[in-house]
Design a protein around this motif. Structure first.
Motif, PDB file in Angstrom:
ATOM      1  N   PHE B  47       0.836  -1.204   0.000  1.00 44.50           N
ATOM      2  CA  PHE B  47       0.000   0.000   0.000  1.00 44.50           C
ATOM      3  C   PHE B  47       0.872   1.256   0.000  1.00 44.50           C
ATOM      4  O   PHE B  47       0.692   2.157  -0.826  1.00 44.50           O
ATOM      5  N   VAL B  48       1.838   1.288   0.907  1.00 46.98           N
ATOM      6  CA  VAL B  48       2.719   2.457   0.996  1.00 46.98           C
ATOM      7  C   VAL B  48       3.505   2.621  -0.311  1.00 46.98           C
ATOM      8  O   VAL B  48       3.655   3.731  -0.830  1.00 46.98           O
ATOM      9  N   LEU B  49       3.981   1.509  -0.845  1.00 47.35           N
ATOM     10  CA  LEU B  49       4.796   1.540  -2.064  1.00 47.35           C
ATOM     11  C   LEU B  49       4.005   2.109  -3.249  1.00 47.35           C
ATOM     12  O   LEU B  49       4.485   2.998  -3.965  1.00 47.35           O
ATOM     13  N   VAL B  50       2.790   1.608  -3.462  1.00 47.51           N
ATOM     14  CA  VAL B  50       1.990   2.075  -4.593  1.00 47.51           C
ATOM     15  C   VAL B  50       1.635   3.556  -4.421  1.00 47.51           C
ATOM     16  O   VAL B  50       1.833   4.368  -5.327  1.00 47.51           O
ATOM     17  N   CYS B  51       1.157   3.914  -3.233  1.00 49.76           N
ATOM     18  CA  CYS B  51       0.742   5.304  -3.001  1.00 49.76           C
ATOM     19  C   CYS B  51       1.924   6.254  -3.125  1.00 49.76           C
ATOM     20  O   CYS B  51       1.826   7.300  -3.777  1.00 49.76           O
ATOM     21  N   SER B  52       3.061   5.915  -2.502  1.00 48.42           N
ATOM     22  CA  SER B  52       4.188   6.850  -2.552  1.00 48.42           C
ATOM     23  C   SER B  52       4.744   6.926  -3.967  1.00 48.42           C
ATOM     24  O   SER B  52       5.140   7.998  -4.425  1.00 48.42           O
ATOM     25  N   ASN B  53       4.765   5.802  -4.699  1.00 49.84           N
ATOM     26  CA  ASN B  53       5.216   5.849  -6.088  1.00 49.84           C
ATOM     27  C   ASN B  53       4.347   6.789  -6.922  1.00 49.84           C
ATOM     28  O   ASN B  53       4.853   7.573  -7.715  1.00 49.84           O
ATOM     29  N   ILE B  54       3.015   6.703  -6.730  1.00 51.09           N
ATOM     30  CA  ILE B  54       2.105   7.559  -7.501  1.00 51.09           C
ATOM     31  C   ILE B  54       2.362   9.033  -7.178  1.00 51.09           C
ATOM     32  O   ILE B  54       2.555   9.861  -8.072  1.00 51.09           O
ATOM     33  N   PHE B  72      10.841  12.810  -0.538  1.00 54.06           N
ATOM     34  CA  PHE B  72      10.371  11.420  -0.671  1.00 54.06           C
ATOM     35  C   PHE B  72      10.040  10.835   0.700  1.00 54.06           C
ATOM     36  O   PHE B  72       9.004  10.204   0.899  1.00 54.06           O
ATOM     37  N   ILE B  73      10.947  11.069   1.644  1.00 56.42           N
ATOM     38  CA  ILE B  73      10.767  10.466   2.978  1.00 56.42           C
ATOM     39  C   ILE B  73       9.515  11.008   3.654  1.00 56.42           C
ATOM     40  O   ILE B  73       8.774  10.256   4.306  1.00 56.42           O
ATOM     41  N   VAL B  74       9.248  12.307   3.487  1.00 57.32           N
ATOM     42  CA  VAL B  74       8.038  12.879   4.094  1.00 57.32           C
ATOM     43  C   VAL B  74       6.793  12.215   3.522  1.00 57.32           C
ATOM     44  O   VAL B  74       5.876  11.825   4.254  1.00 57.32           O
ATOM     45  N   VAL B  75       6.775  12.028   2.198  1.00 54.88           N
ATOM     46  CA  VAL B  75       5.623  11.387   1.561  1.00 54.88           C
ATOM     47  C   VAL B  75       5.471   9.951   2.063  1.00 54.88           C
ATOM     48  O   VAL B  75       4.377   9.521   2.456  1.00 54.88           O
ATOM     49  N   ILE B  76       6.588   9.214   2.094  1.00 58.01           N
ATOM     50  CA  ILE B  76       6.549   7.808   2.529  1.00 58.01           C
ATOM     51  C   ILE B  76       6.111   7.719   3.992  1.00 58.01           C
ATOM     52  O   ILE B  76       5.262   6.898   4.356  1.00 58.01           O
ATOM     53  N   THR B  81       2.232   6.302   8.221  1.00 52.86           N
ATOM     54  CA  THR B  81       1.439   6.650   9.398  1.00 52.86           C
ATOM     55  C   THR B  81      -0.041   6.417   9.139  1.00 52.86           C
ATOM     56  O   THR B  81      -0.768   5.957  10.028  1.00 52.86           O
ATOM     57  N   ILE B  82      -0.477   6.699   7.904  1.00 51.01           N
ATOM     58  CA  ILE B  82      -1.880   6.436   7.572  1.00 51.01           C
ATOM     59  C   ILE B  82      -2.183   4.944   7.726  1.00 51.01           C
ATOM     60  O   ILE B  82      -3.170   4.547   8.350  1.00 51.01           O
ATOM     61  N   VAL B  83      -1.287   4.095   7.181  1.00 50.52           N
ATOM     62  CA  VAL B  83      -1.485   2.645   7.308  1.00 50.52           C
ATOM     63  C   VAL B  83      -1.539   2.239   8.777  1.00 50.52           C
ATOM     64  O   VAL B  83      -2.381   1.446   9.192  1.00 50.52           O
ATOM     65  N   ILE B 100       6.705  -2.959  16.136  1.00 46.59           N
ATOM     66  CA  ILE B 100       7.581  -1.863  15.743  1.00 46.59           C
ATOM     67  C   ILE B 100       7.902  -1.901  14.246  1.00 46.59           C
ATOM     68  O   ILE B 100       8.252  -0.888  13.646  1.00 46.59           O
ATOM     69  N   TYR B 101       7.729  -3.058  13.594  1.00 42.43           N
ATOM     70  CA  TYR B 101       8.130  -3.162  12.189  1.00 42.43           C
ATOM     71  C   TYR B 101       7.155  -2.453  11.256  1.00 42.43           C
ATOM     72  O   TYR B 101       7.477  -2.196  10.103  1.00 42.43           O
ATOM     73  N   LEU B 102       5.958  -2.136  11.765  1.00 41.58           N
ATOM     74  CA  LEU B 102       5.004  -1.398  10.931  1.00 41.58           C
ATOM     75  C   LEU B 102       5.462   0.043  10.703  1.00 41.58           C
ATOM     76  O   LEU B 102       5.634   0.457   9.557  1.00 41.58           O
ATOM     77  N   PRO B 103       5.731   0.829  11.784  1.00 41.88           N
ATOM     78  CA  PRO B 103       6.271   2.178  11.524  1.00 41.88           C
ATOM     79  C   PRO B 103       7.627   2.149  10.810  1.00 41.88           C
ATOM     80  O   PRO B 103       7.968   3.096  10.104  1.00 41.88           O
ATOM     81  N   LEU B 104       8.358   1.053  10.949  1.00 39.53           N
ATOM     82  CA  LEU B 104       9.671   0.974  10.292  1.00 39.53           C
ATOM     83  C   LEU B 104       9.571   0.844   8.771  1.00 39.53           C
ATOM     84  O   LEU B 104      10.591   0.861   8.094  1.00 39.53           O
ATOM     85  N   ILE B 105       8.341   0.714   8.235  1.00 44.89           N
ATOM     86  CA  ILE B 105       8.183   0.703   6.775  1.00 44.89           C
ATOM     87  C   ILE B 105       8.762   1.998   6.190  1.00 44.89           C
ATOM     88  O   ILE B 105       9.254   2.017   5.067  1.00 44.89           O
TER      89      ILE B 105
END
Lengths: 182, 229
Positions: B47-54, B72-76, B81-83, B100-105
């Motif tokens: 989800f993060v990958l597709v959204c941030s790529n777009i 890029f980092i701010v967008v990611i 955080t939304i996820v 902890i691995y979720l925020p580490l995305i």
């Protein structure tokens, strides 16, 4: 001057992007805040009812209180139904094989254990499951403060078992504290 | 249409982010002790990958080059955080599993890597497909690893059956077993990928030419000089 303009443009763009992201996050937070609070409250309630089944049958409500453990503030839950105390739920963080073993213990009004649950742990994988299969939680049911030491640990997971027993002992000590002062 | 299907499919096997590019190793080893947590991690990262790529592809012409990485980092971080908020609200048990691995995305190098190497240079459609393909590859790798490690390390699959299909070999649930399974899977993917792609001959020396990223990086043609040798 050209350089200054470029730096200003970069800074402005970055600020703009941050502002948009913050706005989006604020929106999502507003949407999910209540749902998260409800889910957390429901999870606490479910955990409490698991270790104190009588509370569920009596339709008791849980109230978070604080007790003073030689200067350290410890929070616990008191279950009451129709003005009577059904029991208490205590949390204790102890050390099993690793530190950070968080044990939730339900205690009824007479000071006997009604249920024990591992809330959080950093034990080596497999040990908590061994303890559960070994029946330690069942053996702890109905035990009072003087008899915790006599409960058999689960072999091959002795340190985790002893950690859990220490957590239960801690809970029963808190129980004494609460009932004597209250 | 060729380049669209290529943008999607390359992430699944040939440029699989986990098993071919060896990116995102930290979540790969940490959360793959069970099928569910591996799959959940994969979906969240996709989800993060597709959204941030777009978003990054849309903004690629207005983000000044000098501040592109913080942008890029701010967008990611925003999407991560939304996820996290959504998962806390609607899937609290999965949130607890991933911990902890979720925020580490946010610092997952697959996501920043695709933003830098692909999304910032390609159109929105291609960037979205690239993100989706990479995400599917990541999810597949994590789910497969989770399945192997849960079966061997705990004797179950997705928590079924209660008493286990086989005796647990605990080491597979521990970090050592994670590295072991990871290594074997990398070997198998390399084998399979070479067999499917007949023209591809892996270079024996370490250099840009043999890197699976050579096509997008643009430095592949510069040859097999060994960096930092």
């Amino acid at each position: 001057m050209h350089n200054a303009k470029e730096i200003l443009r970069a800074a402005l763009m970055l600020t703009l992007i941050c502002a948009v992201v913050v706005a989006a996050l604020a929106g999502v937070n507003a949407l999910t805040k209540d749902v998260i609070a409800d889910a957390e409250a429901a999870a606490v309630r479910e955990n409490c009812e698991n270790v104190l089944p009588a509370a569920k049958e009596a339709g008791a409500t849980f109230e978070e209180n604080m007790l003073d453990d030689s200067g350290k503030a410890v929070s616990y839950y008191e279950a009451t139904a129709n003005g009577d105390t059904v029991g208490y739920v205590f949390l204790a963080t102890v050390t099993g094989k690793s530190s950070g073993l968080k044990i939730m213990t339900g205690v009824d009004a007479t000071g006997a254990v009604t249920g024990v649950k591992i809330v959080d742990n950093s034990e080596t994988a497999g040990y908590p499951a061994k303890v559960e299969k070994g029946g330690l939680f069942e053996r702890l049911l109905g035990v009072t403060a003087d008899h915790v030491d006599g409960v058999d640990a689960v072999s091959q997971a002795t340190k985790t078992s002893n950690g859990i027993k220490a957590g239960v002992k801690e809970a029963l000590r808190y129980f004494e504290e609460v009932t004597q002062n209250g | 249409m060729g380049k669209y299907s290529a943008a999607f499919t390359k992430g699944i096997l040939k440029e699989n982010p986990t098993l071919r590019l060896i990116l995102g190793t930290c979540p790969t080893l940490a959360v793959t002790t069970a099928v569910i947590s591996g799959f959940g991690m994969g979906l969240a990262a996709t989800f993060v990958l597709v959204c941030s790529n777009i978003v990054i592809s849309l903004l690629r012409k207005i983000i000044p080059d000098k501040v592109r990485l913080p942008a890029f980092i701010v967008v990611i971080a925003g999407f991560t955080t939304i996820v996290q908020l959504l998962m806390k609200a609607y899937l609290p048990s999965l949130n607890e599993l991933l911990g902890i691995y979720l925020p580490l995305i946010v610092v997952n190098c697959i996501i920043l890597g695709r933003a830098e190497a692909f999304a910032s240079k390609n159109s929105v459609g291609l960037a979205a497909l690239d993100g989706l393909g990479m995400g599917v590859g990541f999810t597949a790798a994590l789910t497969l690893m989770g399945a192997i490690r849960e079966l061997l390390g705990n004797g179950t699959l997705c928590g079924w059956p209660e008493n286990g299909l086989m005796p647990a070999i605990t080491v597979f649930a521990l970090p050592a077993g994670g590295f072991f399974v990871f290594g074997i899977l990398i070997w198998l993917t390399n084998k399979l990928s070479t067999r499917l792609d007949k023209g591809f001959k892996p270079k024996q020396t370490i250099g840009c030419e043999s890197c699976p990223n050579a096509a997008t990086c643009g430095k592949g043609s510069e040859g097999g000089e060994q960096h930092g040798a």
